[in-house]
Design an enzyme around this catalytic site. Structure first.
Site, PDB file in Angstrom:
ATOM      1  N   LYS A 239       2.090  -3.879   6.637  1.00 13.09           N
ATOM      2  CA  LYS A 239       2.446  -3.877   5.206  1.00 13.09           C
ATOM      3  C   LYS A 239       3.965  -3.754   5.043  1.00 13.09           C
ATOM      4  O   LYS A 239       4.581  -4.463   4.254  1.00 13.09           O
ATOM      5  CB  LYS A 239       1.740  -2.717   4.492  1.00 13.09           C
TER       6      LYS A 239
ATOM      7  N   TYR B 138      -1.592  -0.986  11.023  1.00 12.88           N
ATOM      8  CA  TYR B 138      -1.891  -1.535   9.694  1.00 12.88           C
ATOM      9  C   TYR B 138      -0.712  -1.293   8.747  1.00 12.88           C
ATOM     10  O   TYR B 138      -0.214  -2.208   8.081  1.00 12.88           O
ATOM     11  CB  TYR B 138      -3.174  -0.896   9.123  1.00 12.88           C
TER      12      TYR B 138
ATOM     13  N   SER C 208       0.836  -1.202   0.000  1.00  9.45           N
ATOM     14  CA  SER C 208       0.000   0.000   0.000  1.00  9.45           C
ATOM     15  C   SER C 208       0.869   1.250   0.000  1.00  9.45           C
ATOM     16  O   SER C 208       1.983   1.251   0.547  1.00  9.45           O
ATOM     17  CB  SER C 208      -0.851  -0.039   1.268  1.00  9.45           C
TER      18      SER C 208
HETATM   19  P1  NAD Z   1     -11.126  -6.696   1.614  1.00  4.11           P
HETATM   20  O1  NAD Z   1     -11.301  -6.635   3.079  1.00  4.11           O
HETATM   21  O2  NAD Z   1     -12.317  -6.427   0.750  1.00  4.11           O
HETATM   22  O3  NAD Z   1     -10.485  -8.085   1.171  1.00  4.11           O
HETATM   23  C1  NAD Z   1      -9.588  -8.791   1.989  1.00  4.11           C
HETATM   24  C2  NAD Z   1     -10.097 -10.211   2.073  1.00  4.11           C
HETATM   25  O4  NAD Z   1      -9.199 -10.970   2.892  1.00  4.11           O
HETATM   26  C3  NAD Z   1     -11.479 -10.317   2.707  1.00  4.11           C
HETATM   27  O5  NAD Z   1     -12.320 -11.042   1.847  1.00  4.11           O
HETATM   28  C4  NAD Z   1     -11.233 -11.067   4.013  1.00  4.11           C
HETATM   29  O6  NAD Z   1     -12.332 -11.887   4.373  1.00  4.11           O
HETATM   30  C5  NAD Z   1      -9.970 -11.844   3.683  1.00  4.11           C
HETATM   31  N1  NAD Z   1      -9.164 -12.210   4.853  1.00  4.11           N
HETATM   32  C6  NAD Z   1      -8.763 -11.423   5.873  1.00  4.11           C
HETATM   33  N2  NAD Z   1      -8.023 -12.135   6.750  1.00  4.11           N
HETATM   34  C7  NAD Z   1      -7.953 -13.398   6.263  1.00  4.11           C
HETATM   35  C8  NAD Z   1      -7.351 -14.600   6.727  1.00  4.11           C
HETATM   36  N3  NAD Z   1      -6.707 -14.637   7.884  1.00  4.11           N
HETATM   37  N4  NAD Z   1      -7.466 -15.704   5.976  1.00  4.11           N
HETATM   38  C9  NAD Z   1      -8.149 -15.692   4.808  1.00  4.11           C
HETATM   39  N5  NAD Z   1      -8.762 -14.587   4.337  1.00  4.11           N
HETATM   40  C10 NAD Z   1      -8.667 -13.456   5.050  1.00  4.11           C
HETATM   41  O7  NAD Z   1      -9.948  -5.668   1.239  1.00  4.11           O
HETATM   42  P2  NAD Z   1      -9.444  -5.171  -0.175  1.00  4.11           P
HETATM   43  O8  NAD Z   1      -9.737  -3.711  -0.272  1.00  4.11           O
HETATM   44  O9  NAD Z   1      -9.890  -6.082  -1.240  1.00  4.11           O
HETATM   45  O10 NAD Z   1      -7.880  -5.291   0.048  1.00  4.11           O
HETATM   46  C11 NAD Z   1      -7.131  -6.415  -0.387  1.00  4.11           C
HETATM   47  C12 NAD Z   1      -5.692  -6.243   0.038  1.00  4.11           C
HETATM   48  O11 NAD Z   1      -5.187  -5.025  -0.517  1.00  4.11           O
HETATM   49  C13 NAD Z   1      -5.499  -6.125   1.548  1.00  4.11           C
HETATM   50  O12 NAD Z   1      -4.326  -6.799   1.901  1.00  4.11           O
HETATM   51  C14 NAD Z   1      -5.348  -4.642   1.773  1.00  4.11           C
HETATM   52  O13 NAD Z   1      -4.580  -4.358   2.918  1.00  4.11           O
HETATM   53  C15 NAD Z   1      -4.622  -4.224   0.504  1.00  4.11           C
HETATM   54  N6  NAD Z   1      -4.829  -2.817   0.163  1.00  4.11           N
HETATM   55  C16 NAD Z   1      -6.087  -2.324   0.087  1.00  4.11           C
HETATM   56  C17 NAD Z   1      -6.284  -0.969  -0.196  1.00  4.11           C
HETATM   57  C18 NAD Z   1      -7.657  -0.383  -0.215  1.00  4.11           C
HETATM   58  O14 NAD Z   1      -7.793   0.832  -0.008  1.00  4.11           O
HETATM   59  N7  NAD Z   1      -8.706  -1.149  -0.477  1.00  4.11           N
HETATM   60  C19 NAD Z   1      -5.172  -0.152  -0.441  1.00  4.11           C
HETATM   61  C20 NAD Z   1      -3.897  -0.708  -0.374  1.00  4.11           C
HETATM   62  C21 NAD Z   1      -3.727  -2.054  -0.069  1.00  4.11           C
HETATM   63  C1  WQD Z   2      -9.023  10.044   1.137  1.00  2.00           C
HETATM   64  C2  WQD Z   2      -9.217  11.537   1.348  1.00  2.00           C
HETATM   65  C3  WQD Z   2      -9.333  12.177   3.668  1.00  2.00           C
HETATM   66  C4  WQD Z   2     -13.114  10.062   4.465  1.00  2.00           C
HETATM   67  C5  WQD Z   2      -6.466   4.989   3.196  1.00  2.00           C
HETATM   68  C6  WQD Z   2      -5.466   4.201   4.021  1.00  2.00           C
HETATM   69  C7  WQD Z   2      -4.381   3.672   3.132  1.00  2.00           C
HETATM   70  C8  WQD Z   2      -4.954   2.876   1.954  1.00  2.00           C
HETATM   71  C9  WQD Z   2      -6.019   3.648   1.240  1.00  2.00           C
HETATM   72  C10 WQD Z   2      -5.003   0.554   2.521  1.00  2.00           C
HETATM   73  C11 WQD Z   2      -8.363  12.110   2.487  1.00  2.00           C
HETATM   74  C12 WQD Z   2     -10.653  12.457   2.958  1.00  2.00           C
HETATM   75  C13 WQD Z   2     -11.981  10.584   3.883  1.00  2.00           C
HETATM   76  C14 WQD Z   2     -14.174  10.947   4.849  1.00  2.00           C
HETATM   77  C15 WQD Z   2     -12.868  12.801   3.988  1.00  2.00           C
HETATM   78  N1  WQD Z   2      -5.586   1.657   2.380  1.00  2.00           N
HETATM   79  N2  WQD Z   2     -11.860  11.934   3.639  1.00  2.00           N
HETATM   80  N3  WQD Z   2     -13.995  12.291   4.588  1.00  2.00           N
HETATM   81  O1  WQD Z   2      -6.458   8.115   3.886  1.00  2.00           O
HETATM   82  O2  WQD Z   2      -5.653   8.268   1.492  1.00  2.00           O
HETATM   83  O3  WQD Z   2      -5.802   6.081   2.571  1.00  2.00           O
HETATM   84  O4  WQD Z   2      -6.997   4.127   2.176  1.00  2.00           O
HETATM   85  O5  WQD Z   2      -3.844   0.298   2.396  1.00  2.00           O
HETATM   86  O6  WQD Z   2      -3.597   2.878   3.945  1.00  2.00           O
HETATM   87  O7  WQD Z   2      -4.924   5.057   5.017  1.00  2.00           O
HETATM   88  O8  WQD Z   2      -7.886   7.253   1.960  1.00  2.00           O
HETATM   89  O9  WQD Z   2     -10.298   7.269   1.453  1.00  2.00           O
HETATM   90  O10 WQD Z   2      -9.567   7.382   3.867  1.00  2.00           O
HETATM   91  O11 WQD Z   2      -9.188   9.357   2.383  1.00  2.00           O
HETATM   92  O12 WQD Z   2     -12.779  14.027   3.793  1.00  2.00           O
HETATM   93  O13 WQD Z   2     -15.199  10.547   5.401  1.00  2.00           O
HETATM   94  O14 WQD Z   2     -10.565  11.771   1.730  1.00  2.00           O
HETATM   95  O15 WQD Z   2      -9.030  13.192   4.580  1.00  2.00           O
HETATM   96  O16 WQD Z   2      -7.978  13.400   2.089  1.00  2.00           O
HETATM   97  P1  WQD Z   2      -6.401   7.530   2.540  1.00  2.00           P
HETATM   98  P2  WQD Z   2      -9.306   7.731   2.452  1.00  2.00           P
END
Ligand code: NAD
Ligand code: WQD
Length: 351
Positions: free
Chosen positions: A160, A156, A132
């Site tokens: 990562k 979190y 991430s």
């Molecule tokens: P999500 O929660 O929709 O999907 C994650 C899935 O993993 C879920 O279906 C959950 O049930 C499963 N899971 C969790 N723990 C588990 C375990 N111990 N065993 C088996 N399954 C398990 O999230 P997402 O948005 O699809 O994210 C997928 C990956 O990408 C995550 O690792 C997340 O940290 C990473 N990521 C997400 C974002 C984002 O903003 N969505 C950004 C950067 C990185």
């Molecule tokens: C985006 C913008 C907020 C909510 C997060 C995680 C990051 C990654 C992606 C997993 C910012 C603003 C938000 C609201 C708002 N996830 N905001 N009102 O913070 O960039 O990243 O998700 O890895 O680790 O930290 O994303 O969607 O929370 O925020 O004004 O109710 O929206 O301040 O500027 P962020 P976000």
């Protein structure tokens, strides 16, 4: 490079990014083993993926299992010749990780170690990992390049970062390993069919799902966190990437592994668009897509939020031949299509 017939184990497959990636893998005629403990999802997403896959649904097998369960993973590896693992499984709520750090360290870090141990036993040495942009902490400048110093602001983010280190060490211990670390920026949008999308439990942490829930009447208004940033309109700017583009980035990563015949080594790349959008610009684009106003109130900054974060994307293009194609307007159109068809997500009811 064809991926046809290759078996891919997808952990966290039923989740938001996992389900969209499974669909793109089925389109490539991969055999998909979808492994998920359903902690934050249900298999309904994958049932819909099968229906969307143009007749390739029989190439996917869904297994309810935990990445902490090494025996179950060993059985999966013994029963299948797995070409590579795409490792999405993990917990991702930043706020919850602060209140329940041990849950995050156990699930994300121990879970990854258990998975890697099963891979070692099975001699499966290719993994694509969901990292991430959070590992850039509060970047001093933008765009973020892969060489930037890394840091983490919460448990979190630390999971990562630590998993990135574990993969780096695993590769150093045996350079036949292919460890592709993909740093996602802000995934948004949904499949254009409106059949699959993000379905967060409880109050959404992220901007786009919150806007979506306001639009369908589940929340009264959006709180805009901070209007005094040093940006054009004073609100925070992020790099929002369409989830289908992101899913295609994983297909490109798998093709890289296939093309290099398993000799890619350790690679770290950003998956973003290289552009940033402010909170107010995103809300404006969503209002246009949905044809309705999103009530907003301006509140204080959220602690730990940077003014602007976006990716330098050249490396992903150079190494994977991939770049994001979809605009923020397309993201909002697809998000609204999913929201209006599924206002209460997959279950159809309030959780
Ligand atoms: P999500 O929660 O929709 O999907 C994650 C899935 O993993 C879920 O279906 C959950 O049930 C499963 N899971 C969790 N723990 C588990 C375990 N111990 N065993 C088996 N399954 C398990 O999230 P997402 O948005 O699809 O994210 C997928 C990956 O990408 C995550 O690792 C997340 O940290 C990473 N990521 C997400 C974002 C984002 O903003 N969505 C950004 C950067 C990185
Ligand atoms: C985006 C913008 C907020 C909510 C997060 C995680 C990051 C990654 C992606 C997993 C910012 C603003 C938000 C609201 C708002 N996830 N905001 N009102 O913070 O960039 O990243 O998700 O890895 O680790 O930290 O994303 O969607 O929370 O925020 O004004 O109710 O929206 O301040 O500027 P962020 P976000």
């Amino acid at each position: 490079m064809s991926l046809s017939g290759k078996t891919v184990l997808v952990t966290g497959a039923a989740g938001y990014i996992g389900s969209h990636t499974c669909l793109q893998l089925l389109k490539e005629e991969c055999k998909v083993i979808a492994y998920d403990n359903l902690d934050n999802s249900s298999f309904e997403s994958l049932e819909r993926v099968k229906r969307l896959s143009g007749g390739n649904g029989n190439l996917m097998t869904s297994i309810e299992g935990d990445i902490l369960d090494g025996e179950k993973l060993d059985e999966v590896f013994e029963a299948n010749e797995i070409f590579a693992v795409i490792h999405f499984a993990g917990l991702k709520a930043v706020g919850e990780s602060v209140s329940k750090p041990l849950r995050y360290y156990e699930n994300n870090i121990n879970g990854t170690v258990v998975l890697l141990k099963s891979m070692v036993k099975a001699k499966c040495k290719s993994i694509i990992f969901s990292s991430s942009a959070t590992v850039y902490g509060e970047p001093k400048t933008v765009p973020c390049t892969e060489e930037f110093e890394t840091s983490a602001l919460n448990p979190y983010g630390k999971t990562k970062l630590f998993i990135e280190h574990i993969l780096t060490d695993q590769h150093a211990s045996d350079n036949e390993w292919n460890c592709l670390i993909l740093r996602y920026f802000n995934p948004v949008g949904a499949h254009p069919s409106g059949e699959i999308g993000e379905d967060p439990k409880g109050i959404p942490n992220n901007l786009m799902p919150f806007v979506q829930q306001v639009a369908v009447g589940r929340r009264p208004e959006l709180s805009v966190f901070g209007t005094d940033y040093d940006t054009k309109d004073g609100t925070g700017r992020r790099d929002y990437i369409h989830v289908v583009d992101l899913a295609d980035g994983h297909v490109a990563a798998l093709k890289k592994i296939a093309k290099e015949n398993g000799k890619c080594g350790r690679i770290v790349v950003n998956l973003g668009t290289g552009k940033s959008t402010s909170v107010l610009e995103l809300v404006g684009a969503f209002e246009k897509a949905a044809g309705k106003k999103i009530p907003m109130k301006m509140v204080a900054r959220r602690p730990g939020d940077a003014a602007e974060v976006y990716a330098k994307t050249d490396l992903a293009y150079e190494i994977l031949g991939w770049r994001a194609e979809k605009t923020i307007e397309e993201c909002c159109v697809d998000q609204w299509n999913w929201a209006s068809k599924n206002p209460y997500g997959y279950s159809g009811k309030e959780d």
